[in-house]
Motif scaffolding. Structure first.
Motif, PDB file in Angstrom:
ATOM      1  N   PRO A 245      48.256  53.727  46.673  1.00 25.93           N
ATOM      2  CA  PRO A 245      49.719  53.631  46.544  1.00 25.93           C
ATOM      3  C   PRO A 245      50.293  52.331  47.068  1.00 25.93           C
ATOM      4  N   VAL A 246      49.556  51.590  47.873  1.00 28.64           N
ATOM      5  CA  VAL A 246      50.078  50.314  48.392  1.00 28.64           C
ATOM      6  C   VAL A 246      50.293  49.345  47.229  1.00 28.64           C
ATOM      7  N   ASN A 247      49.318  49.220  46.324  1.00 25.72           N
ATOM      8  CA  ASN A 247      49.384  48.310  45.185  1.00 25.72           C
ATOM      9  C   ASN A 247      49.690  49.016  43.862  1.00 25.72           C
ATOM     10  N   THR A 248      50.038  50.322  43.970  1.00 21.48           N
ATOM     11  CA  THR A 248      50.277  51.142  42.761  1.00 21.48           C
ATOM     12  C   THR A 248      49.117  50.997  41.799  1.00 21.48           C
ATOM     13  N   ASP A 249      47.917  51.263  42.296  1.00 19.36           N
ATOM     14  CA  ASP A 249      46.708  51.096  41.496  1.00 19.36           C
ATOM     15  C   ASP A 249      45.649  52.044  42.033  1.00 19.36           C
ATOM     16  N   TYR A 250      44.422  51.918  41.507  1.00 19.04           N
ATOM     17  CA  TYR A 250      43.276  52.711  41.969  1.00 19.04           C
ATOM     18  C   TYR A 250      42.270  51.770  42.619  1.00 19.04           C
ATOM     19  N   ALA A 251      41.538  52.295  43.603  1.00 18.87           N
ATOM     20  CA  ALA A 251      40.527  51.512  44.328  1.00 18.87           C
ATOM     21  C   ALA A 251      39.158  52.132  44.085  1.00 18.87           C
TER      22      ALA A 251
ATOM     23  N   GLU B 138      43.665  37.895  35.174  1.00 21.16           N
ATOM     24  CA  GLU B 138      45.124  37.938  35.094  1.00 21.16           C
ATOM     25  C   GLU B 138      45.721  38.649  36.314  1.00 21.16           C
ATOM     26  N   LYS B 139      45.080  39.716  36.707  1.00 21.94           N
ATOM     27  CA  LYS B 139      45.603  40.460  37.854  1.00 21.94           C
ATOM     28  C   LYS B 139      45.531  39.625  39.131  1.00 21.94           C
ATOM     29  N   LEU B 140      44.433  38.903  39.324  1.00 19.98           N
ATOM     30  CA  LEU B 140      44.305  38.065  40.516  1.00 19.98           C
ATOM     31  C   LEU B 140      45.346  36.949  40.535  1.00 19.98           C
TER      32      LEU B 140
ATOM     33  N   VAL C 227      50.348  34.512  42.707  1.00 20.41           N
ATOM     34  CA  VAL C 227      51.697  33.978  42.489  1.00 20.41           C
ATOM     35  C   VAL C 227      52.726  34.792  43.251  1.00 20.41           C
ATOM     36  N   LYS C 228      52.556  36.064  43.242  1.00 22.84           N
ATOM     37  CA  LYS C 228      53.499  36.923  43.958  1.00 22.84           C
ATOM     38  C   LYS C 228      53.434  36.657  45.462  1.00 22.84           C
ATOM     39  N   ARG C 229      52.259  36.449  45.990  1.00 20.24           N
ATOM     40  CA  ARG C 229      52.113  36.184  47.423  1.00 20.24           C
ATOM     41  C   ARG C 229      52.777  34.875  47.822  1.00 20.24           C
ATOM     42  N   ILE C 230      52.600  33.842  46.988  1.00 19.28           N
ATOM     43  CA  ILE C 230      53.209  32.540  47.293  1.00 19.28           C
ATOM     44  C   ILE C 230      54.735  32.640  47.249  1.00 19.28           C
ATOM     45  N   GLN C 231      55.268  33.341  46.262  1.00 15.84           N
ATOM     46  CA  GLN C 231      56.717  33.478  46.160  1.00 15.84           C
ATOM     47  C   GLN C 231      57.290  34.234  47.354  1.00 15.84           C
TER      48      GLN C 231
ATOM     49  N   PHE D 277      40.513  51.907  34.886  1.00 15.98           N
ATOM     50  CA  PHE D 277      40.175  50.489  34.741  1.00 15.98           C
ATOM     51  C   PHE D 277      38.768  50.382  34.168  1.00 15.98           C
ATOM     52  N   ASN D 278      38.385  49.181  33.782  1.00 21.34           N
ATOM     53  CA  ASN D 278      37.038  48.927  33.271  1.00 21.34           C
ATOM     54  C   ASN D 278      36.057  48.847  34.447  1.00 21.34           C
ATOM     55  N   MET D 279      34.937  49.526  34.295  1.00 18.65           N
ATOM     56  CA  MET D 279      33.934  49.552  35.359  1.00 18.65           C
ATOM     57  C   MET D 279      32.529  49.526  34.749  1.00 18.65           C
ATOM     58  N   ARG D 280      31.542  49.256  35.627  1.00 26.51           N
ATOM     59  CA  ARG D 280      30.140  49.223  35.196  1.00 26.51           C
ATOM     60  C   ARG D 280      29.315  50.008  36.200  1.00 26.51           C
ATOM     61  N   CYS D 281      28.493  50.920  35.639  1.00 29.92           N
ATOM     62  CA  CYS D 281      27.657  51.774  36.497  1.00 29.92           C
ATOM     63  C   CYS D 281      26.598  50.927  37.209  1.00 29.92           C
ATOM     64  N   LYS D 282      26.359  51.237  38.505  1.00 29.79           N
ATOM     65  CA  LYS D 282      25.368  50.490  39.284  1.00 29.79           C
ATOM     66  C   LYS D 282      23.943  50.921  38.974  1.00 29.79           C
ATOM     67  N   THR D 283      23.716  52.163  38.581  1.00 27.68           N
ATOM     68  CA  THR D 283      22.354  52.665  38.359  1.00 27.68           C
ATOM     69  C   THR D 283      21.798  52.243  36.995  1.00 27.68           C
ATOM     70  N   CYS D 284      22.571  52.383  35.940  1.00 27.63           N
ATOM     71  CA  CYS D 284      22.072  52.084  34.581  1.00 27.63           C
ATOM     72  C   CYS D 284      22.746  50.880  33.936  1.00 27.63           C
TER      73      CYS D 284
END
Length: 341
Positions: free
Chosen positions: A93-99, A111-113, A118-122, A39-46
């Motif tokens: 593995p709960v959300n089939t993603d990385y944390a 978009e992911k949020l 929507v999935k939770r409401i359904q 996924f896209n990330m940003r370093c905290k130090t630099c």
């Protein structure tokens, strides 16, 4: 030495696999693997941005005492491309993603949020409908009310736009239909004009061809006749049949002697004495030039007397050449007559 690439190895009869010492390795050992940023990330130090798909040589380890339905969870260690700070993330593995764990922050993904909400409401709605049938009717009535409200809002917006813009949509539609009809009629007229022009051109061409046919036939006949006349006048054998000037004497000026028949003219014979075939061969008649009047004979005598002096020097050579040519032609004619016999 044992051979390489051997599949079946020799096991002695006293082989005991329990006596083989096992390799004791720590459970939290690390492996070096090649992976891409999930996924896209940003370093905290630099503050360097690391985009999804960036390749790294990462260290992988299994997390102890952390499982999900019997599946192990792995942790990965990478380094920032700018400041070489350590960044860690693990599998989810709960959300089939990385944390994300440490060293960087994950970029916002709207978009992911939205998809998750929507999935939770359904899911909540389906659970309620399964347990309570009256809830199904309530949800349907709510949906129908929402649709009606949306339609009314759209109509109000359209009316406001018409008032502000003052545009006659029905008139625009009518104009568009009229333009389309005119285009169709114009295309039909153009097609008719083209067909008429083509027919007129074809008729004109046919008339021209019919008018030019007799003229062309006459021209062809005249050209063929002229060519035949030229070919008959310019035959290579005309020299042999040319008439020779008659010899005249001073005493008998009006008397004209007959032209002497040459040997090549006398060489024409019959084909084996057969009358039916002999009629196919026609003997050429000698041409005789007759003077018209006595005056012309006198003129020829005077001219001959004048030219005798100039031609006396060249006569012996000419007579020799003529006699030699005549003797050759006589020999050819004799041989032809012998062949025909």
């Amino acid at each position: 030495m044992s051979e390489r690439k051997v599949l079946n190895k020799y096991y002695p009869p006293d082989f005991d696999p329990s006596k083989i010492p096992k390799l004791k390795l720590p459970k939290d050992r690390q492996y070096v693997v090649r992976l891409m940023a999930p996924f896209n990330m940003r370093c905290k130090t630099c503050g360097e941005y690391i985009y999804k798909g960036k390749k790294f040589n990462a260290r992988k380890e299994t997390i102890i005492n952390e499982l999900y339905m019997g599946l192990p969870i792995f942790r990965f260690y990478i380094k920032c491309t700018r400041c070489l700070a350590e960044i860690t993330f693990k599998t989810d593995p709960v959300n089939t993603d990385y944390a994300m764990e440490h060293g960087a922050t994950r970029n916002f993904q709207a978009e992911k949020l939205i998809e998750e909400e929507v999935k939770r409401i359904q899911d909540e709605r389906e659970e309620e409908e399964l347990n309570n049938p009256m809830k199904v009717l309530e949800n349907r009535t709510k949906d129908s009310k929402m649709e009606m409200e949306v339609i009314e809002n759209l109509q109000e917006l359209q009316e406001l736009n018409q008032r502000q813009a003052q545009v006659d949509f029905e008139g625009m539609i009518g104009l568009y239909r009229d333009i389309e009809k005119r285009k169709v009629e114009q295309e039909k007229e153009e097609d008719e004009l083209e067909t008429r022009d083509m027919l007129q051109r074809a008729l004109i061409k046919r008339l021209r061809d019919s008018d030019s046919d007799p003229d062309s036939e006459k021209e062809e006949a005249e050209s063929s006749s002229s060519q035949s006349n030229k070919s008959s006048a310019n035959k290579p054998t005309d020299i042999l049949t040319a008439s020779k000037p008659t010899e005249t004497q001073g005493a008998s000026a009006g008397v004209v002697k007959k032209a002497k028949i040459e040997s090549w003219e006398q060489s024409v014979g019959t084909l084996g004495g057969v009358k039916s075939l002999g009629s196919l061969v026609v003997q050429r008649k000698p041409t005789v030039n007759k003077p018209s009047t006595a005056a012309s004979s006198l003129k020829t005598d005077s001219l001959a007397s004048k030219t005798t002096e100039s031609t006396n020097a060249s006569k012996p050579m000419i007579t020799q050449k003529v006699s030699s040519s005549l003797s050759l032609l006589g020999a050819y004619s004799d041989s032809d007559s012998n062949d025909s016999d």
